[in-house]
Scaffold this active site. Structure first.
Site, mmCIF file in Angstrom:
data_model
loop_
_atom_site.group_PDB
_atom_site.id
_atom_site.type_symbol
_atom_site.label_atom_id
_atom_site.label_comp_id
_atom_site.label_asym_id
_atom_site.label_seq_id
_atom_site.Cartn_x
_atom_site.Cartn_y
_atom_site.Cartn_z
ATOM 1 N N CYS A 140 13.489 10.324 7.660
ATOM 2 C CA CYS A 140 13.305 9.842 9.029
ATOM 3 C C CYS A 140 14.577 9.908 9.847
ATOM 4 C CB CYS A 140 12.759 8.415 9.016
ATOM 5 S SG CYS A 140 13.773 7.261 8.081
ATOM 6 N N GLU A 183 9.016 1.400 11.523
ATOM 7 C CA GLU A 183 10.050 2.433 11.458
ATOM 8 C C GLU A 183 9.307 3.756 11.550
ATOM 9 O OE1 GLU A 183 11.793 5.341 10.706
ATOM 10 O OE2 GLU A 183 12.163 4.776 8.624
ATOM 11 N N GLY A 222 1.702 4.478 13.307
ATOM 12 C CA GLY A 222 2.348 3.241 13.734
ATOM 13 C C GLY A 222 1.649 2.603 14.920
ATOM 14 N N LYS A 226 0.859 -1.182 0.000
ATOM 15 C CA LYS A 226 0.000 0.000 0.000
ATOM 16 C C LYS A 226 0.892 1.228 0.000
ATOM 17 C CE LYS A 226 -1.801 3.021 2.009
ATOM 18 N NZ LYS A 226 -1.800 4.504 1.722
ATOM 19 N N GLY A 230 6.405 5.112 8.759
ATOM 20 C CA GLY A 230 5.597 6.322 8.781
ATOM 21 C C GLY A 230 5.621 6.973 10.146
ATOM 22 N N SER A 231 4.564 7.689 10.454
ATOM 23 C CA SER A 231 4.518 8.453 11.690
ATOM 24 C C SER A 231 4.259 7.553 12.888
ATOM 25 C CB SER A 231 3.419 9.520 11.613
ATOM 26 O OG SER A 231 2.133 8.917 11.669
ATOM 27 N N GLU A 233 9.716 15.603 15.716
ATOM 28 C CA GLU A 233 10.175 15.464 14.332
ATOM 29 C C GLU A 233 9.445 16.478 13.453
ATOM 30 O OE1 GLU A 233 11.288 11.748 11.491
ATOM 31 O OE2 GLU A 233 9.246 11.776 12.266
#
Length: 485
Positions: A285, A251, A234, A176, A229-230, A384
């Site tokens: 990231c 991650e 997550g 996806k 992703g975020s 972040e």
């Protein structure tokens, strides 16, 4: 180009193009214009893709011998190299990154398939010494059907990073891609088909995260999930995995620190410190977003960095500038919000706003920015930002530097700049991060280097041989022996 003239890209399920009743516009970040439309998949398409992957795994792929899987992975690598320029062009169109960086992404994607084609030859179990009348050994077996949910910042690289080890290990996959950058994932599927990968081994279902992504993460037919992703999303993915009891690799980003000691090599460090936060406009990231610098060299280093920041060329990725736009208006607004807050609490050394100039009026651009005097109490120090914003904080002792580096909840990567080997080793041992670079900083490093976060940066390891093992499970076989009949 009118809406009806935009190229349309369907989902790929069991080797066939599958259109949906609705479409998602793909926007060029350099000018905010739509350039293509992709299928808006939902639970129906996701279910069909999982079923296709299951069927192929149970009837074909699990019985395909490792040498053949290796051969097909090498063919995919070759196909990616043959279409390097088209992949790079689409990646730049999708993400806005400079075309030279997109070409590197295509090269690295090919290298992932090549590396895991070779690494598969080293994958095996082990014998276990137990007692004379028992033979015990382990087998490494694929999970079955793996879900891969990837972000928009490095869609081609991250797709290859997760798909190549999964496919090489004998799994079938449902990918996806992010709705903001799905084009290279769909081309990757077409190139895999050209390389003779059996239909159903790789299925691609573009769509929104809350629709296609949520349906994929929660599907009971999935045996393993990889998500990049975020942290917020997550947590949702991990919750879905908990309900179906499947392992995950997460991650979830970072707030990586660069520690600069008094004896650093400025000629080597300064260019890499700039690249570490401005590559792909800081949407990385493992970007080196926090600069912890010894007070004795603080002023000199900040001045050198500011000079380079001010000279960076900003513009559309197709023109191959030093830095392109952010991915979307939403992301630009987020970054500008951090900058507005930072301007109240810290010194804006350079940048801090939206660049002016021809070709940049409509795109999602932000100036590369240095915020000096950022303390651990600032949001910009801990969160972040995912933009070209370097937060500078001075320190006086190594102990203080470690405390500052460890202040965030993340632990993805760190850089250490010093000629003192003893100090570098001492710091590397104490920093709770997944990767430490000394007198170097390469976001995530090479294909061969294991990559995984500590603390809130994630779970599991990608890349290198560890990344291949993540896509296999261990089975133990113990056989009792006796005298022949």
């Amino acid at each position: 180009m009118s809406e009806t003239e935009l190229p349309r890209h369907a989902a790929v399920i069991a080797g066939k193009s599958v259109a949906t009743g609705d479409w998602i516009d793909v926007i060029d970040p350099s000018n905010a214009r739509p350039v293509a439309r992709v299928a808006r998949c939902g639970s129906t398409e996701v279910h069909a893709a999982v079923e296709a992957a299951r069927h192929t795994h149970e009837t074909v792929w699990r019985f395909t011998e490792p040498p053949e899987r290796s051969r097909l992975c090498r063919r995919i690598a070759d196909a990616l190299r043959e279409e390097r320029e088209q992949l790079a062009r689409l990646e730049t169109l999708d993400t806005g990154k400079p075309i030279s960086q997109a070409r590197t992404d295509a090269d690295v994607a090919a290298r992932y398939f090549e590396f895991y084609a070779n690494a598969l030859e080293a994958l095996g179990g082990e014998t276990i010494q137990q007692r004379p009348d028992r033979l015990a050994f382990t087998l490494r077996e694929p999970y079955g059907v793996c879900a891969h949910i990837i972000p928009w910042n490095y869609p081609l690289q991250i797709a290859a990073r997760t798909l190549a080890p999964a496919i090489a290990a004998g799994n079938c996959c449902v990918l996806k891609p992010a709705e903001d950058a799905p084009l290279t994932s769909l081309l990757l599927a077409a190139l895999a088909e050209r390389a003779s990968l059996p239909a159903g081994v790789l299925n691609v279902v573009p769509g929104y995260g809350e629709e296609a992504g949520a349906a994929l993460a929660a599907h009971p037919g999935i045996d393993r999930i990889s998500f990049t992703g975020s942290r917020k999303v997550g947590e949702l993915v991990m919750g879905a995995a908990a309900r179906t009891i499947v392992p995950v690799t997460l991650e979830l980003g970072g707030k990586s620190a660069q520690l600069v000691l008094p004896d650093f090599d400025a000629e080597r460090a300064v260019p890499q410190l700039v690249d570490a936060i401005t590559e792909h406009a800081g949407q990385n990231c493992s970007a080196g977003s926090r600069l912890l610098v010894h007070r004795s060299v603080h002023d000199h280093l900040v001045a050198a960095l500011a000079e380079r920041f001010a000279a960076l060329r900003i513009g559309p990725g197709a023109d191959d500038p030093d830095m392109g736009p952010l991915i979307s208006a939403r992301q630009r607004a987020r970054v500008l919000g951090y900058l507005a807050e930072g301007a109240r609490d810290a010194e804006v050394v350079v940048g801090g706003g939206v660049p002016e100039g021809a070709g940049r009026a409509e795109g999602f651009y932000v100036e590369p920015t240095i915020l000096d005097g950022v303390t651990p109490q600032h949001r910009a120090f801990n969160e972040e930002i995912f933009g070209p914003v370097l937060c500078v904080t001075p320190f006086d002792t190594l102990d203080e530097a470690v405390v500052l580096a460890e202040h965030t909840t993340y632990g993805l990567a760190a850089g250490i700049w010093t000629s003192d080997v003893t100090a570098a080793h001492w710091l590397a041992q104490r920093l709770r991060v997944g990767q430490v670079f000394v007198n170097d900083y390469s976001a995530a490093g090479g294909v061969e280097l294991p990559f995984g976060g500590y603390r809130r940066s994630g779970i599991g390891v990608e890349k290198g041989l560890e990344g291949l093992r993540e896509y296999t499970r261990c089975k133990t076989v113990a056989m009792r022996s006796g005298p022949p009949a």
